[in-house]
Design a protein around this motif. Structure first.
Motif, PDB file in Angstrom:
ATOM      1  N   GLN A   1      -7.201  10.435  12.733  1.00  0.00           N
ATOM      2  CA  GLN A   1      -7.419  11.605  11.874  1.00  0.00           C
ATOM      3  C   GLN A   1      -8.601  12.367  12.421  1.00  0.00           C
TER       4      GLN A   1
ATOM      5  N   ASP B   1      -2.453   4.745  -3.299  1.00  0.00           N
ATOM      6  CA  ASP B   1      -3.721   4.152  -2.866  1.00  0.00           C
ATOM      7  C   ASP B   1      -4.551   5.144  -2.062  1.00  0.00           C
ATOM      8  N   ARG B   2      -3.857   6.032  -1.355  1.00  0.00           N
ATOM      9  CA  ARG B   2      -4.557   7.005  -0.523  1.00  0.00           C
ATOM     10  C   ARG B   2      -3.773   8.311  -0.528  1.00  0.00           C
ATOM     11  N   VAL B   3      -4.486   9.428  -0.541  1.00  0.00           N
ATOM     12  CA  VAL B   3      -3.852  10.743  -0.517  1.00  0.00           C
ATOM     13  C   VAL B   3      -4.363  11.505   0.700  1.00  0.00           C
ATOM     14  N   LEU B   4      -3.418  12.075   1.454  1.00  0.00           N
ATOM     15  CA  LEU B   4      -3.747  12.906   2.610  1.00  0.00           C
ATOM     16  C   LEU B   4      -3.213  14.306   2.341  1.00  0.00           C
TER      17      LEU B   4
ATOM     18  N   LYS C   1       0.930   8.166  -8.405  1.00  0.00           N
ATOM     19  CA  LYS C   1      -0.338   7.559  -8.008  1.00  0.00           C
ATOM     20  C   LYS C   1      -0.143   6.874  -6.657  1.00  0.00           C
TER      21      LYS C   1
ATOM     22  N   LYS D   1       0.410   3.437   8.367  1.00  0.00           N
ATOM     23  CA  LYS D   1      -1.060   3.365   8.419  1.00  0.00           C
ATOM     24  C   LYS D   1      -1.618   4.528   9.222  1.00  0.00           C
TER      25      LYS D   1
ATOM     26  N   GLU E   1       0.831  -1.216   0.000  1.00  0.00           N
ATOM     27  CA  GLU E   1       0.000   0.000   0.000  1.00  0.00           C
ATOM     28  C   GLU E   1       0.860   1.258   0.000  1.00  0.00           C
ATOM     29  N   THR E   2       0.316   2.283  -0.648  1.00  0.00           N
ATOM     30  CA  THR E   2       1.011   3.570  -0.691  1.00  0.00           C
ATOM     31  C   THR E   2       0.110   4.673  -0.152  1.00  0.00           C
ATOM     32  N   LEU E   3       0.730   5.609   0.542  1.00  0.00           N
ATOM     33  CA  LEU E   3       0.037   6.786   1.086  1.00  0.00           C
ATOM     34  C   LEU E   3       0.836   8.006   0.678  1.00  0.00           C
TER      35      LEU E   3
END
Length: 427
Positions: A424, A42-45, A40, A420, A2-4
């Protein structure tokens, strides 16, 4: 894997200036950093220009489990830690059963892993029930993974026990952490002995209870060569003793709690047990001394001594109430507000006391910088928006703090552990 991707974050540079960066996390590591990353994920914060730091480290917390789950659990305590921006904590052994044997320690470590959402390192007890004059088998406890040894909550009352413990700790290369308190000088006290205690008609705790035992221990530490760590230092005399010991080559480190930096006994507004803690709030001169000690390096780090209690245990007179206050959800915010914003210390100094120095002293694996290749334990803070501390917002079961109602800056927006997102704020 997974990528953030964290966009538009600010990090503190070595010169204490902020610089903007994007951060890509792959698995549990930071894999790329640049002012603008086009990748790209998996999730962007979106960090929104807020401060991104290594996760904070607290070497002194009480999570109460097993035995006292009505006060706190490992799960609620670790949630509170994440809400405060902490990703690594060291949990004290004054639970039931006390981790005095290899098996009880391993059982507690397994609970920490299962129930915790942050990294929890576990202290083992110096002696059975934290009071026995005979020390535990520290060699076996070290082999089982004890981060260090302490009888926190109790001072080690005899020099013979302390010397034995120090020699055993040296043999296994672990720090020995001391709650310094000579019981013979307490005499039923509930706050610092002196003028304010007399005004309130409350029994006082002689401050010599701390410094007298500390002086004994520092002499023993010099002889044994142990890494001796002083918990929650609170008096001017104690600061002076540690300063002299460091100059004499004693391997000593020390911590101070936020409440001893920000409050003194003059803040006690009557028979209000929210101000009851051990060690107690001291004089204004003591408060100045511990701040000076932190600034000159005599005191190495800040540790919260997060000590949750039930409402029933604190809704009493000073004399009958439990000692201790919560702190892990408010410590960074209070210290940023009262020390950094007025210009007394820099943000880099605060992060050194809450990340770098604890990691170095206890030889932890936690990261001390936001950099490629480092483990992705991170915290995101809003330094600009004012926030009023409220009892109903805590993740901890404990609401026992005198700081409720204070307006602070530096609220935690997000906390990341091993890549992870574990906390938040609600958008």
């Amino acid at each position: 894997m997974e990528t953030l991707l964290i966009k538009n974050a600010q990090v503190v540079r070595a010169d204490n200036q902020l610089s903007q960066t994007d951060v890509l996390i792959r698995g549990n590591k930071i894999s790329e950093m640049a002012p603008k990353l086009v990748v790209k994920a998996d999730r962007v914060l979106d960090a929104g220009g807020h401060l991104l730091t290594p996760g904070l480290v607290d070497v002194h917390v009480h999570f109460r489990e097993p035995g006292f789950e009505y006060k706190e659990t490992i799960h609620t305590g670790s949630q509170a830690a994440a809400r405060g921006g902490f990703t690594t904590v060291l949990a004290m052994p004054n639970v039931k059963p006390v981790p005095s044997t290899e098996q009880t320690l391993r059982n507690l470590q397994a609970r920490n892993v299962k129930e915790g959402i942050v990294h929890i390192e576990q202290y083992a007890a110096i002696s059975a029930n934290l009071t026995d004059p005979k020390i535990n088998d520290l060699k076996k406890l070290a082999a089982a993974g004890a981060i260090a040894f302490t009888n926190d909550g109790k001072g080690v009352q005899t020099a013979a026990t302390m010397k034995d413990a120090m020699q055993a700790a040296v043999a296994v290369d672990r720090p020995l952490v001391a709650h310094v308190e000579d019981d013979s000088l307490i005499k039923g006290g509930v706050m610092n002995a002196g003028k304010r205690a007399a005004e309130l008609g409350l029994p006082g705790m002689d401050p010599l209870a701390e410094s007298a035992q500390l002086a004994r221990d520092l002499v023993l530490a010099k002889v044994t060569g142990v890494h001796y760590h002083v918990a929650h230092l609170s008096t001017a005399e104690s600061v002076a003793l540690v300063r002299m010991a460091k100059q004499a080559g004693v391997k000593v480190t020390a911590e101070v709690s936020p409440h001893h930096l920000l409050l003194d006994e003059t803040a006690i507004d009557g028979d209000n047990a929210m101000f009851k803690m051990n060690p107690p709030l001291r004089t204004p001169a003591d408060r100045s001394a511990v701040l000076a000690g932190l600034l000159d390096g005599t005191i190495d780090m800040v540790a919260t001594d997060h000590a949750p209690h039930s409402k029933e245990e604190k809704d009493r007179s000073f004399v009958g109430a439990a000692f201790g206050i919560t702190g892990i959800e408010t410590s960074f915010q209070l210290l940023y507000t009262h020390l950094v914003r007025p210009g007394l210390v820099t943000l880099a100094q605060l992060l050194s006391w809450m990340v770098t120095k604890p990691v170095a002293a206890f030889k932890l694996s936690a990261p001390t910088k936001v950099a490629v290749g480092e483990r992705a334990d991170l915290a995101l803070f809003d330094l600009d928006q004012a926030h009023t501390i409220s009892a109903d917002e805590f993740a901890s079961k404990g609401q026992n703090t005198p700081f409720i109602g204070q307006t602070v800056y530096g609220q935690t927006l997000a906390t990341i552990v091993d890549g992870k997102l574990v906390y938040q704020t609600q958008a």
